[in-house]
Design an enzyme around this catalytic site. Structure first.
Site, PDB file in Angstrom:
ATOM      1  N   GLU A 130       0.833  -1.200   0.000  1.00  0.00           N
ATOM      2  CA  GLU A 130       0.000   0.000   0.000  1.00  0.00           C
ATOM      3  C   GLU A 130       0.870   1.252   0.000  1.00  0.00           C
ATOM      4  O   GLU A 130       0.701   2.153  -0.826  1.00  0.00           O
ATOM      5  CB  GLU A 130      -0.905   0.021   1.227  1.00  0.00           C
ATOM      6  CG  GLU A 130      -1.675   1.312   1.414  1.00  0.00           C
ATOM      7  CD  GLU A 130      -2.152   1.477   2.844  1.00  0.00           C
ATOM      8  OE1 GLU A 130      -3.319   1.161   3.088  1.00  0.00           O
ATOM      9  OE2 GLU A 130      -1.364   1.902   3.700  1.00  0.00           O
ATOM     10  N   ASP A 191      -5.090  -3.251  -3.368  1.00  0.00           N
ATOM     11  CA  ASP A 191      -4.935  -1.802  -3.507  1.00  0.00           C
ATOM     12  C   ASP A 191      -3.519  -1.387  -3.850  1.00  0.00           C
ATOM     13  O   ASP A 191      -3.290  -0.525  -4.694  1.00  0.00           O
ATOM     14  CB  ASP A 191      -5.437  -1.069  -2.262  1.00  0.00           C
ATOM     15  CG  ASP A 191      -4.638  -1.378  -1.014  1.00  0.00           C
ATOM     16  OD1 ASP A 191      -3.986  -2.430  -0.961  1.00  0.00           O
ATOM     17  OD2 ASP A 191      -4.675  -0.563  -0.072  1.00  0.00           O
TER      18      ASP A 191
END
Length: 463
Positions: A130, A191
């Site tokens: 991330e 993500d």
């Protein structure tokens, strides 16, 4: 066997953040390609090996670009120069605090330092995929201000590739640790990979792909052989990582990066991405029509079909996985950018509803935003933090009635310093609000031909 990584949490100095997770009318944009700012040299405490600094390409879209997107507000109570300077100052501080290249196990590898909780499998975690994605987007957009941006970016990419997923080597494992054994040990988080792949498209437009890294080829490979192969489900959704089932309806709205997915389509020609976008918008609409018709809020995780909030403590994540919490707080930025960059009206509808509700809730005062809400708008949290405030301000940019809201929000955001998670997302939002997050536009001659490959063949590690 490596334990399948579910979701891990980022421990913020103020609050707890949770990481990682059509056709359109094009919005007109005015780029300022001629404005070149003096480079800012990287802090000497960050570079530990000067031999890693190599010749870099000239920026094609140097900071500040200060794009004006049609139908999108900017803070207008200060000059564009003031907006740009605030971003530069925030970036300088962010870089000093979080950008590191001190990995003894990977010389020249950069990472974004961020504390985590979860299961690092006995390793001492230093960062995450991330954070790697956030850092790569931020760095490529700040090129021109930071004269070392390409060196830093390439170092971040080096780390992303070294710490490949244990399942699909075209993706990144979710943990960065200073240990050779950690490289290739962990599975992925959706993500981080979405941001990393998107950043490679930005890098291609910033520096070209004829240098030591072919950014475009790496992006297309990651998009098709990585994300499409492992994260796009049979129902055109997005799962939580390459450990997830391809038939699942379990998904995390903070992974619904609509403008990223649209860029993936433009740079690959693969209509799969348009199908995913349509499905995610439909899921959002069906969810909010039933569970949050007045607020437009969505929960940290969404499960089943028809979509519904995940139960509390989903995947042992938190007791608020059924609410608008530290995952979902990031969603408004990802939605509004699709309207800003591509003219997607569904993005405007969602943004308008959310902005109207939060303005009413706070009586127009961004400092009254709190860190968590039930889907009906009832408070869970009790203080403002940037990872909530800044996306709500971004949502307000789609309506001229919100100019004072955007101005007040900017004044709150620009000096707010908290922790890795909140500061990184705040900086990303500042780049958007000031017009310095520009849209990557493909060279048609270099669009990848759509390829439908069997998942098993995609998971074979390339030599």
């Amino acid at each position: 066997m490596v334990e399948k990584r579910k979701i891990f949490t980022v421990l913020c100095a103020c609050g707890i953040g949770f990481t990682s997770y059509t056709s359109c009318i094009s919005a007109a944009a005015i780029d300022n390609d001629t404005l070149i700012n003096n480079g800012h040299k990287i802090n000497s405490s960050i570079i530990t090996n000067s031999s890693q600094v190599s010749a870099v390409a000239k920026e094609m879209k140097p900071f500040p670009q200060q794009v004006n997107y049609s139908g999108i507000l900017k803070p207008n109570h200060v000059s564009q120069e003031s907006l740009n300077n605030a971003v530069k100052n925030y970036y300088n501080d962010w870089k000093k605090k979080y950008l590191k290249n001190d990995l003894s196990s990977l010389p020249g590898g950069y990472y974004v330092k961020g504390e985590i909780t979860g299961n690092p499998d006995g390793f001492r975690p230093l960062g995450t995929s991330e954070g790697q994605g956030y850092g790569m987007i931020i760095t490529v957009l700040m090129a021109g201000h930071d004269s070392n941006a390409q060196t830093i970016y390439d170092g971040l990419f080096k780390t992303a590739r070294a710490f490949k997923s244990s399942i699909n080597p075209n993706l990144m494992g979710w943990v960065v640790a200073d240990d050779k054994k950690a490289q290739g040990h962990f599975d992925s988080a959706t993500d981080g990979d979405l941001d990393i792949a998107y950043s490679l498209l930005l890098a291609h437009k910033q520096w070209g792909s004829s240098g030591k890294i072919n950014y475009l080829k790496e992006a297309q490979n990651m998009i098709t052989k990585g994300i499409k192969a492992s994260n796009v489900t049979k129902n055109n959704g997005l799962n939580l990582g390459d450990w997830g089932d391809k038939s699942t309806f379990d998904t995390r709205p903070s992974d619904w990066m609509m403008s990223h997915l649209r860029a993936f389509y433009e740079f690959t020609g693969d209509k799969t991405w348009l199908n995913v976008i349509d499905n995610l918008y439909n899921t959002y609409t069906n969810f909010t029509n039933k569970y949050s018709p007045k607020t437009g809020l969505i929960s940290d995780f969404v499960v089943k079909n028809p979509p519904q909030p995940a139960p509390k403590d989903f995947l042992d994540e938190s007791k608020y996985t059924d609410s608008y919490y530290y995952n979902a707080s990031r969603v408004p930025l990802r939605i509004v950018m699709d309207y800003a960059m591509y003219g997607e009206k569904r993005g405007k509808v969602i943004s308008d509803k959310v902005a109207t509700w939060i303005k009413s809730k706070t009586k127009g005062n961004p400092s009254k935003i709190v860190d968590g809400y039930k889907l009906d708008g009832t408070n869970i949290g009790d203080y403002p933090t940037a990872v909530y405030v800044s996306p709500f301000i971004a949502a307000g940019t789609t309506n001229s009635k919100n100019q004072e809201w955007v101005n007040s929000g900017w004044d709150w955001m620009k000096n707010k310093k908290e922790s890795y998670f909140s500061d990184s997302y705040n900086l990303l939002t500042m780049l958007f609000l000031t017009g310095n997050w520009w849209k990557p536009i493909p060279d048609e001659k270099k669009i990848q031909s759509p390829i439908n490959l069997e998942v098993q063949s995609e998971l074979k590690e390339q030599d």
